[in-house]
Design a protein around this motif. Structure first.
Motif, PDB file in Angstrom:
ATOM      1  N   GLU A   2      14.583 -12.569   3.382  1.00 14.79           N
ATOM      2  CA  GLU A   2      13.413 -13.271   2.870  1.00 14.79           C
ATOM      3  C   GLU A   2      12.153 -12.447   3.118  1.00 14.79           C
ATOM      4  N   LYS A   3      11.259 -12.457   2.130  1.00 14.94           N
ATOM      5  CA  LYS A   3      10.019 -11.693   2.245  1.00 14.94           C
ATOM      6  C   LYS A   3       9.017 -12.463   3.115  1.00 14.94           C
ATOM      7  N   ASP A   4       8.186 -11.745   3.848  1.00 13.07           N
ATOM      8  CA  ASP A   4       7.176 -12.315   4.726  1.00 13.07           C
ATOM      9  C   ASP A   4       5.994 -12.803   3.867  1.00 13.07           C
ATOM     10  N   LYS A   5       5.885 -14.136   3.706  1.00 11.93           N
ATOM     11  CA  LYS A   5       4.855 -14.702   2.830  1.00 11.93           C
ATOM     12  C   LYS A   5       3.449 -14.368   3.294  1.00 11.93           C
ATOM     13  N   ASP A   6       3.199 -14.383   4.601  1.00  6.79           N
ATOM     14  CA  ASP A   6       1.861 -14.070   5.105  1.00  6.79           C
ATOM     15  C   ASP A   6       1.480 -12.626   4.801  1.00  6.79           C
ATOM     16  N   LYS A   7       2.440 -11.726   4.937  1.00  5.80           N
ATOM     17  CA  LYS A   7       2.188 -10.317   4.640  1.00  5.80           C
ATOM     18  C   LYS A   7       1.920 -10.135   3.146  1.00  5.80           C
ATOM     19  N   LEU A   8       2.739 -10.780   2.306  1.00  2.56           N
ATOM     20  CA  LEU A   8       2.535 -10.686   0.861  1.00  2.56           C
ATOM     21  C   LEU A   8       1.168 -11.246   0.467  1.00  2.56           C
ATOM     22  N   LYS A   9       0.806 -12.395   1.058  1.00  2.00           N
ATOM     23  CA  LYS A   9      -0.482 -13.017   0.747  1.00  2.00           C
ATOM     24  C   LYS A   9      -1.629 -12.078   1.120  1.00  2.00           C
ATOM     25  N   ALA A  10      -1.560 -11.435   2.272  1.00  2.00           N
ATOM     26  CA  ALA A  10      -2.601 -10.507   2.703  1.00  2.00           C
ATOM     27  C   ALA A  10      -2.688  -9.305   1.763  1.00  2.00           C
ATOM     28  N   GLU A  11      -1.542  -8.792   1.333  1.00  2.00           N
ATOM     29  CA  GLU A  11      -1.523  -7.657   0.407  1.00  2.00           C
ATOM     30  C   GLU A  11      -2.125  -8.044  -0.943  1.00  2.00           C
ATOM     31  N   VAL A  12      -1.752  -9.227  -1.434  1.00  2.00           N
ATOM     32  CA  VAL A  12      -2.279  -9.701  -2.713  1.00  2.00           C
ATOM     33  C   VAL A  12      -3.788  -9.921  -2.607  1.00  2.00           C
ATOM     34  N   PHE A  13      -4.242 -10.495  -1.508  1.00  2.00           N
ATOM     35  CA  PHE A  13      -5.676 -10.736  -1.335  1.00  2.00           C
ATOM     36  C   PHE A  13      -6.462  -9.422  -1.362  1.00  2.00           C
ATOM     37  N   LYS A  14      -5.944  -8.400  -0.737  1.00  2.00           N
ATOM     38  CA  LYS A  14      -6.600  -7.090  -0.737  1.00  2.00           C
ATOM     39  C   LYS A  14      -6.723  -6.566  -2.181  1.00  2.00           C
ATOM     40  N   LEU A  15      -5.685  -6.759  -2.971  1.00  2.00           N
ATOM     41  CA  LEU A  15      -5.705  -6.303  -4.365  1.00  2.00           C
ATOM     42  C   LEU A  15      -6.644  -7.147  -5.227  1.00  2.00           C
ATOM     43  N   VAL A  16      -6.694  -8.447  -4.965  1.00  2.00           N
ATOM     44  CA  VAL A  16      -7.621  -9.315  -5.696  1.00  2.00           C
ATOM     45  C   VAL A  16      -9.053  -8.865  -5.423  1.00  2.00           C
ATOM     46  N   LYS A  17      -9.381  -8.577  -4.171  1.00  2.00           N
ATOM     47  CA  LYS A  17     -10.729  -8.094  -3.839  1.00  2.00           C
ATOM     48  C   LYS A  17     -11.023  -6.783  -4.562  1.00  2.00           C
ATOM     49  N   LYS A  18     -10.046  -5.900  -4.615  1.00  2.00           N
ATOM     50  CA  LYS A  18     -10.229  -4.597  -5.278  1.00  2.00           C
ATOM     51  C   LYS A  18     -10.509  -4.751  -6.767  1.00  2.00           C
ATOM     52  N   HIS A  19      -9.770  -5.633  -7.432  1.00  3.77           N
ATOM     53  CA  HIS A  19      -9.854  -5.720  -8.895  1.00  3.77           C
ATOM     54  C   HIS A  19     -10.738  -6.835  -9.428  1.00  3.77           C
ATOM     55  N   PHE A  20     -11.102  -7.805  -8.587  1.00  2.00           N
ATOM     56  CA  PHE A  20     -11.965  -8.902  -9.038  1.00  2.00           C
ATOM     57  C   PHE A  20     -13.317  -8.910  -8.352  1.00  2.00           C
ATOM     58  N   GLY A  21     -13.551  -7.989  -7.420  1.00  4.66           N
ATOM     59  CA  GLY A  21     -14.864  -7.892  -6.806  1.00  4.66           C
ATOM     60  C   GLY A  21     -14.995  -8.703  -5.530  1.00  4.66           C
ATOM     61  N   ALA A  22     -16.217  -8.707  -5.001  1.00  5.88           N
ATOM     62  CA  ALA A  22     -16.490  -9.230  -3.666  1.00  5.88           C
ATOM     63  C   ALA A  22     -16.860 -10.709  -3.636  1.00  5.88           C
ATOM     64  N   ASN A  23     -16.980 -11.350  -4.776  1.00 10.01           N
ATOM     65  CA  ASN A  23     -17.400 -12.753  -4.782  1.00 10.01           C
ATOM     66  C   ASN A  23     -16.284 -13.633  -4.205  1.00 10.01           C
ATOM     67  N   PRO A  24     -16.548 -14.314  -3.079  1.00  8.94           N
ATOM     68  CA  PRO A  24     -15.493 -15.094  -2.432  1.00  8.94           C
ATOM     69  C   PRO A  24     -15.001 -16.281  -3.264  1.00  8.94           C
ATOM     70  N   ILE A  25     -15.835 -16.817  -4.126  1.00  9.18           N
ATOM     71  CA  ILE A  25     -15.403 -17.949  -4.955  1.00  9.18           C
ATOM     72  C   ILE A  25     -14.433 -17.477  -6.031  1.00  9.18           C
ATOM     73  N   ILE A  26     -14.729 -16.335  -6.625  1.00  5.35           N
ATOM     74  CA  ILE A  26     -13.805 -15.776  -7.615  1.00  5.35           C
ATOM     75  C   ILE A  26     -12.502 -15.386  -6.930  1.00  5.35           C
ATOM     76  N   GLN A  27     -12.596 -14.781  -5.761  1.00  2.00           N
ATOM     77  CA  GLN A  27     -11.394 -14.425  -5.007  1.00  2.00           C
ATOM     78  C   GLN A  27     -10.548 -15.671  -4.735  1.00  2.00           C
ATOM     79  N   ALA A  28     -11.190 -16.736  -4.285  1.00  2.00           N
ATOM     80  CA  ALA A  28     -10.460 -17.978  -3.967  1.00  2.00           C
ATOM     81  C   ALA A  28      -9.835 -18.581  -5.220  1.00  2.00           C
ATOM     82  N   THR A  29     -10.536 -18.508  -6.338  1.00  2.00           N
ATOM     83  CA  THR A  29     -10.010 -19.055  -7.593  1.00  2.00           C
ATOM     84  C   THR A  29      -8.756 -18.301  -8.030  1.00  2.00           C
TER      85      THR A  29
END
Length: 135
Positions: A2-29
């Motif tokens: 089984e894949k580590d969900k917390d690790k995957l979530k952290a990796e995805v969040f880093k990529l969302v910040k990279k490609h969607f910018g620094a706005n925390p509301i857009i990141q959360a959406t």
């Protein structure tokens, strides 16, 4: 295994910040959408959950691409990329923010504009203000 969900979530969040910018509301959406679409796995290889009759919609990934699958695969080939969390996030970011991109053309300009407007409203920006696409 089984894949580590917390690790995957952290990796995805880093990529969302990279490609969607620094706005925390857009990141959360975007993160909330990915969490919903993947059932909380944050796994870019996630397949659609089976229906009650056992059949499965042909959707996959962080955004559960279905009719986008052939467009996404052509975009990968054209850009010499492989399927990954980053590729899926970049495809969607391009569809929203890069009007001249193939993903935006695949989504249709109206859908891209509606998504931009939704993200603008959620982020508290005034009309005409958008976070710039970041590479």
């Amino acid at each position: 295994m089984e894949k580590d969900k917390d690790k995957l979530k952290a990796e995805v969040f880093k990529l969302v910040k990279k490609h969607f910018g620094a706005n925390p509301i857009i990141q959360a959406t975007i993160m909330a959408n990915i969490e919903h679409e993947t059932g909380g796995t944050f796994d870019y290889e996630q397949l659609a959950n089976p229906r009650s009759d056992g059949t499965r919609e042909p959707a996959f990934g962080l955004f559960q691409f279905n009719f986008h699958q052939p467009y996404y695969e052509a975009w990968l080939k054209e850009n010499k990329l492989s399927n990954s969390a980053e590729s899926q996030i970049k495809y969607v970011s391009d569809a929203i923010y890069r009007e001249d991109s193939q993903p935006a053309k695949n989504w249709g300009r109206k859908h891209s504009q509606n998504t931009q407007e939704l993200l603008r409203k959620r982020s508290g920006k005034k009309e005409g203000e958008y976070d710039k696409y970041e590479v």
